[in-house]
Design a protein around this motif. Structure first.
Motif, PDB file in Angstrom:
ATOM      1  N   MET A 291       0.858  -1.183   0.000  1.00 20.98           N
ATOM      2  CA  MET A 291       0.000   0.000   0.000  1.00 20.98           C
ATOM      3  C   MET A 291       0.895   1.234   0.000  1.00 20.98           C
ATOM      4  O   MET A 291       2.108   1.138   0.117  1.00 20.98           O
ATOM      5  CB  MET A 291      -0.924  -0.011   1.219  1.00 20.98           C
ATOM      6  N   ARG A 292       0.256   2.376  -0.134  1.00 18.57           N
ATOM      7  CA  ARG A 292       1.001   3.627  -0.100  1.00 18.57           C
ATOM      8  C   ARG A 292       0.170   4.674   0.624  1.00 18.57           C
ATOM      9  O   ARG A 292      -0.995   4.889   0.294  1.00 18.57           O
ATOM     10  CB  ARG A 292       1.308   4.106  -1.521  1.00 18.57           C
ATOM     11  N   VAL A 293       0.750   5.302   1.636  1.00 14.89           N
ATOM     12  CA  VAL A 293       0.100   6.417   2.311  1.00 14.89           C
ATOM     13  C   VAL A 293       0.314   7.655   1.448  1.00 14.89           C
ATOM     14  O   VAL A 293       1.449   8.079   1.217  1.00 14.89           O
ATOM     15  CB  VAL A 293       0.656   6.637   3.728  1.00 14.89           C
ATOM     16  N   ALA A 294      -0.790   8.209   0.951  1.00 12.41           N
ATOM     17  CA  ALA A 294      -0.701   9.352   0.035  1.00 12.41           C
ATOM     18  C   ALA A 294      -0.610  10.678   0.777  1.00 12.41           C
ATOM     19  O   ALA A 294       0.088  11.595   0.343  1.00 12.41           O
ATOM     20  CB  ALA A 294      -1.912   9.364  -0.899  1.00 12.41           C
ATOM     21  N   ALA A 295      -1.323  10.784   1.890  1.00 11.07           N
ATOM     22  CA  ALA A 295      -1.318  12.046   2.629  1.00 11.07           C
ATOM     23  C   ALA A 295      -1.878  11.851   4.022  1.00 11.07           C
ATOM     24  O   ALA A 295      -2.623  10.903   4.284  1.00 11.07           O
ATOM     25  CB  ALA A 295      -2.132  13.104   1.889  1.00 11.07           C
ATOM     26  N   ILE A 296      -1.497  12.754   4.907  1.00  7.36           N
ATOM     27  CA  ILE A 296      -2.032  12.789   6.266  1.00  7.36           C
ATOM     28  C   ILE A 296      -2.484  14.220   6.540  1.00  7.36           C
ATOM     29  O   ILE A 296      -1.745  15.170   6.259  1.00  7.36           O
ATOM     30  CB  ILE A 296      -0.976  12.376   7.310  1.00  7.36           C
ATOM     31  N   PHE A 297      -3.692  14.355   7.082  1.00 10.68           N
ATOM     32  CA  PHE A 297      -4.193  15.672   7.465  1.00 10.68           C
ATOM     33  C   PHE A 297      -4.411  15.681   8.970  1.00 10.68           C
ATOM     34  O   PHE A 297      -5.077  14.814   9.515  1.00 10.68           O
ATOM     35  CB  PHE A 297      -5.499  16.000   6.737  1.00 10.68           C
TER      36      PHE A 297
ATOM     37  N   ASN B  60      -6.786  19.670   9.879  1.00 15.97           N
ATOM     38  CA  ASN B  60      -7.061  20.231   8.543  1.00 15.97           C
ATOM     39  C   ASN B  60      -5.821  20.750   7.823  1.00 15.97           C
ATOM     40  O   ASN B  60      -5.935  21.421   6.800  1.00 15.97           O
ATOM     41  CB  ASN B  60      -8.107  21.361   8.622  1.00 15.97           C
ATOM     42  N   GLU B  61      -4.647  20.419   8.321  1.00 15.01           N
ATOM     43  CA  GLU B  61      -3.406  20.799   7.651  1.00 15.01           C
ATOM     44  C   GLU B  61      -2.697  19.544   7.162  1.00 15.01           C
ATOM     45  O   GLU B  61      -2.596  18.550   7.880  1.00 15.01           O
ATOM     46  CB  GLU B  61      -2.481  21.558   8.605  1.00 15.01           C
ATOM     47  N   ALA B  62      -2.194  19.591   5.909  1.00 19.72           N
ATOM     48  CA  ALA B  62      -1.459  18.443   5.359  1.00 19.72           C
ATOM     49  C   ALA B  62      -0.080  18.376   5.987  1.00 19.72           C
ATOM     50  O   ALA B  62       0.616  19.390   6.108  1.00 19.72           O
ATOM     51  CB  ALA B  62      -1.341  18.581   3.844  1.00 19.72           C
ATOM     52  N   ILE B  63       0.319  17.175   6.422  1.00 23.95           N
ATOM     53  CA  ILE B  63       1.662  16.974   6.940  1.00 23.95           C
ATOM     54  C   ILE B  63       2.355  15.902   6.098  1.00 23.95           C
ATOM     55  O   ILE B  63       1.713  15.096   5.442  1.00 23.95           O
ATOM     56  CB  ILE B  63       1.651  16.562   8.432  1.00 23.95           C
TER      57      ILE B  63
ATOM     58  N   SER C 134       3.570  19.539  -2.830  1.00 22.14           N
ATOM     59  CA  SER C 134       2.313  18.969  -2.335  1.00 22.14           C
ATOM     60  C   SER C 134       1.873  17.737  -3.110  1.00 22.14           C
ATOM     61  O   SER C 134       0.844  17.141  -2.800  1.00 22.14           O
ATOM     62  CB  SER C 134       1.194  20.014  -2.397  1.00 22.14           C
ATOM     63  N   ALA C 135       2.635  17.348  -4.151  1.00 26.92           N
ATOM     64  CA  ALA C 135       2.232  16.233  -5.017  1.00 26.92           C
ATOM     65  C   ALA C 135       3.132  15.027  -4.812  1.00 26.92           C
ATOM     66  O   ALA C 135       4.332  15.161  -4.554  1.00 26.92           O
ATOM     67  CB  ALA C 135       2.253  16.661  -6.481  1.00 26.92           C
TER      68      ALA C 135
ATOM     69  N   PHE D 292      -1.375  12.138  -6.050  1.00 28.17           N
ATOM     70  CA  PHE D 292      -2.143  12.826  -5.016  1.00 28.17           C
ATOM     71  C   PHE D 292      -1.589  14.234  -4.882  1.00 28.17           C
ATOM     72  O   PHE D 292      -0.372  14.427  -4.766  1.00 28.17           O
ATOM     73  CB  PHE D 292      -2.040  12.084  -3.675  1.00 28.17           C
ATOM     74  N   ILE D 293      -2.499  15.231  -4.899  1.00 25.77           N
ATOM     75  CA  ILE D 293      -2.085  16.632  -4.821  1.00 25.77           C
ATOM     76  C   ILE D 293      -2.852  17.270  -3.667  1.00 25.77           C
ATOM     77  O   ILE D 293      -4.068  17.455  -3.740  1.00 25.77           O
ATOM     78  CB  ILE D 293      -2.388  17.387  -6.138  1.00 25.77           C
ATOM     79  N   SER D 294      -2.153  17.585  -2.588  1.00 24.73           N
ATOM     80  CA  SER D 294      -2.831  18.105  -1.393  1.00 24.73           C
ATOM     81  C   SER D 294      -3.092  19.598  -1.461  1.00 24.73           C
ATOM     82  O   SER D 294      -3.873  20.126  -0.673  1.00 24.73           O
ATOM     83  CB  SER D 294      -2.011  17.780  -0.134  1.00 24.73           C
TER      84      SER D 294
END
Length: 458
Positions: free
Chosen positions: A182-188, A191-194, A406-407, A436-438
């Motif tokens: 699997m791949r973790v694309a993003a964490i919020f 409400n802020e992307a880290i 962010s991508a 993925f583009i945050s």
């Protein structure tokens, strides 16, 4: 690109905002001068007040040299005629129309070059129905979208306090599920992307987006959501097209009840369903909900045409013990209003529609666009073309691709095999990439990377 948007409502306005931010020349047409003024106050666009399907109005909007017409007025017939006029009189290269009525959508010949000459039709009802179906089939997720023709899914879940991953780095997943890629694309967080690095420790309440093969999603969700349990009993409030189609799609594997206010409509949908139970009544009636064992219902799904009915009935169902409540909410202001309330999932048909529209507007060979977090982020599937001399991505390691901060590349589909992103992977021609583009402002930069330029030299 020079684009004309017919309709200044929520879909038209949000689509215009996305396209203007990406540097397109956008004109919006509507009969409502107030809506046009509101859009012009916040966006650098041209506005034309007039009837959307009128040749004179279209000429005033610049149809004669427009690259694309997007018809998203509230009226299906106006959208269809506008596309026909644009084709017959002005040979507009690409024409998209939002069509709500299922009666039209079921007859594709209506949109052929010999009829209403529409290149792409977008049916919000079909899109929303499919979206809710995925949410029911993947319990405990906040959002779920498909890629690679359904082979892979990108889902969002909230990390629970009891999750074995709470307080642990992402890399710990390899110990818990060593056989699942699997791949973790993003964490919020708040409400802020880290940054989603392997060393980042997850915290309870974090919203995590991860990509995996569809058959592995449930195992991964169970790690983050300790209360994971499949849904069995579904109560649908509203027997309109969405409620009826949703019941038809899932009644084989679920116990379905539908509450419909109109007695004639209730009889009509009952005749077309095999196993579902159709009740004539008010979804906001506490006595009726209690009689139908709302406290033992896994999902209460409010899909009427009235935001207030959907919101209030969902809150009532949750208070009376429904495990999960899902509500369709049309107005953007209402979506914001219910955040932090007892409603588990608020679905905006406009945002789902916009994602489908953008799939056909994006530059480069874009297969799929999914709008995430109410439009704040995006996930796209794009095909790489060209070679070392004509492409900025083909023939290069993922770590060499100059993506915005962010991508990130989440996965690659190559010869029917899914490869989860590794910085050492080299991009080959015809690879399908999920990106993925945050930060939405970086979308145009990503698009440019995947455009083949025969004048481009290393």
């Amino acid at each position: 690109m020079k684009i004309i948007i017919l309709g200044a409502g929520q879909v038209g306005g949000s689509t215009a905002e996305s396209l203007v931010n990406e540097g397109n020349d956008v004109t919006v047409v509507d009969t409502d001068s107030y809506l046009l003024e509101r859009i012009q106050d916040r966006l650098d666009i041209r506005a034309v007040n007039g009837h959307a399907s009128s040749p004179e109005t279209l000429i005033a909007a610049g149809i004669e040299d427009a690259d694309m017409l997007i018809a998203v007025t509230q009226n299906d017939e106006v959208n269809m005629v506008a596309c026909q006029v644009a084709n017959a009189l002005f040979k507009t290269p690409k024409k998209l129309a939002r069509i709500r009525a299922s009666d039209y959508v079921e007859y594709p010949a209506l949109f052929s070059p010999d009829a209403f000459a529409t290149d792409v039709i977008i049916s919000p009802e079909q899109l929303v129905t499919a979206y809710i179906q995925r949410l029911i089939e993947q319990p405990e997720v906040l959002q779920v979208v498909e890629f690679f023709d359904g082979m892979a899914q990108l889902v969002a879940v909230e990390v629970s306090e009891q999750s074995p991953m709470a307080g642990k780095p992402i890399s710990k997943l390899l110990d818990i599920l060593p056989d699942i890629k699997m791949r973790v694309a993003a964490i919020f967080r708040d409400n802020e992307a880290i940054q989603a690095t392997g060393r980042e420790a997850l915290q309870p309440g974090d919203e995590i987006f991860f990509l995996a093969l569809t058959q592995h999603i449930s195992k991964l969700v169970k790690v983050f959501r300790h209360a994971y349990k499949t849904y069995e009993r579904i109560l649908i409030a509203g027997g309109g097209n969405i409620g009826r189609q949703l019941a038809k799609r899932i009644e084989t594997n679920h116990k379905i009840k539908i509450i419909e206010m109109d007695p004639k409509r209730a009889r009509f949908i009952a005749e077309g369903l095999k196993k579902s139970v159709v009740l004539h009544g008010d979804a906001g009636d506490a006595n009726l909900l209690q009689e139908e064992n709302i406290s033992k219902t896994d999902v209460f799904c409010a899909v009427t045409n009235d935001d207030e009915v959907n919101i209030l009935s969902s809150m009532l169902a949750k208070r009376m013990g429904a495990r999960k409540v899902i509500s369709i909410i049309g107005k953007a202001s209402h979506v914001e209003l219910v955040r932090g309330t007892s409603i588990d999932l608020a679905i905006s048909p406009a945002q789902i529609t916009i994602g489908s529209l953008l799939t056909h507007i994006r530059k480069g060979d874009v297969v799929t666009v999914h709008s995430l977090r109410q439009g704040a982020a995006e996930a796209i599937e794009v095909i790489a073309h060209g070679d070392l001399t004509t492409s900025k991505v083909v023939g290069r390691h993922i770590e060499q691709i100059k993506l915005p901060a962010s991508a990130s590349v989440a996965a690659i589909l190559r010869n029917e095999h899914v490869l989860f992103s590794d910085k050492s992977l080299v991009i080959e021609p015809d690879d399908h990439l999920i990106i993925f583009i945050s930060n939405q402002r970086d979308i145009m930069a990503v698009e440019k990377l995947f455009q083949v330029d025969f004048n481009y030299l290393m």
